[in-house]
Design an enzyme around this catalytic site. Sequence first.
Site, PDB file in Angstrom:
ATOM      1  N   ASP A  21       0.821  -1.205   0.000  1.00 35.36           N
ATOM      2  CA  ASP A  21       0.000   0.000   0.000  1.00 35.36           C
ATOM      3  C   ASP A  21       0.864   1.267   0.000  1.00 35.36           C
ATOM      4  O   ASP A  21       1.950   1.287   0.577  1.00 35.36           O
ATOM      5  CB  ASP A  21      -0.892  -0.009   1.245  1.00 35.36           C
ATOM      6  N   ASN A  69     -10.438  -3.254  -6.782  1.00 35.19           N
ATOM      7  CA  ASN A  69      -9.597  -2.378  -7.603  1.00 35.19           C
ATOM      8  C   ASN A  69     -10.137  -2.179  -9.017  1.00 35.19           C
ATOM      9  O   ASN A  69      -9.759  -1.226  -9.707  1.00 35.19           O
ATOM     10  CB  ASN A  69      -8.158  -2.915  -7.683  1.00 35.19           C
TER      11      ASN A  69
END
Length: 247
Positions: A21, A69
């Site tokens: 991340d 996503n």
Amino acid sequence: MDKKLLIDLDRVPKHVAIIMDGNGRWAKGQGMNRVFGHKNALTSVRQSIETAAEIGVEAITLYAFSTENWKRPKFEVDALMRLLVNSLKKEYDTFQKNDVKVNAVGNIENLPQNAQKTLSEVIEKTKNNKRIVMTLALSYGSREEIVNAIKNISKKVVNKELSLEEINENTINNHLYTFNLPEVDLMIRTSGEHRISNFLLWQMAYAELYFTDVLWPDFRREHFCNAIIDYQNRERRFGKTSEQITE
């Protein structure tokens, strides 16, 4: 001093999972768009895999692209798919050099055809490598994985291939995408966020969780070693007391 020297090689986690991340925030800090961050994360991936292999980790799973996503802007999704293909081709020699077996979990059929083809080729060419299994979680969501497992088990019950009494934890494990991997011992998440984001929920039931403020493109060998050292300084009780562990 090399942080690897501080690691007890007899107590290395078998399976490390990483939520990579911070690419977008890293890119923003450089005055660039999010795609720039993704492109500059390859060194972090390479160093993490190499370090894991060096210290004896059996499996490393990278959360590369979640089911959620797909909701991102099309230009970013397209860029990520191109990056996946290019990275797999670019890193093929590194996989072979480090004896890395490439694996993938998730709804792989949702990926573009060229990504599926390249991924399949690399998996086939590295299938006999034995030092470490590197799994890419692609178009992956843990809840969806568990739902699929329940559906498949239910079909076997309906078809009388399996009875209700035979269903146990092993049954569920064997119907997950990760059926051939050990349970996760350590989960690392970069960028300072403290969530597991629908990642390996069943597999991380007793995992140690390690969070760092380091953004993924800046994550290096020493940071990976820091996570391992932190893991080794914890007492893993699995529901038991400290006294039971030391007996």
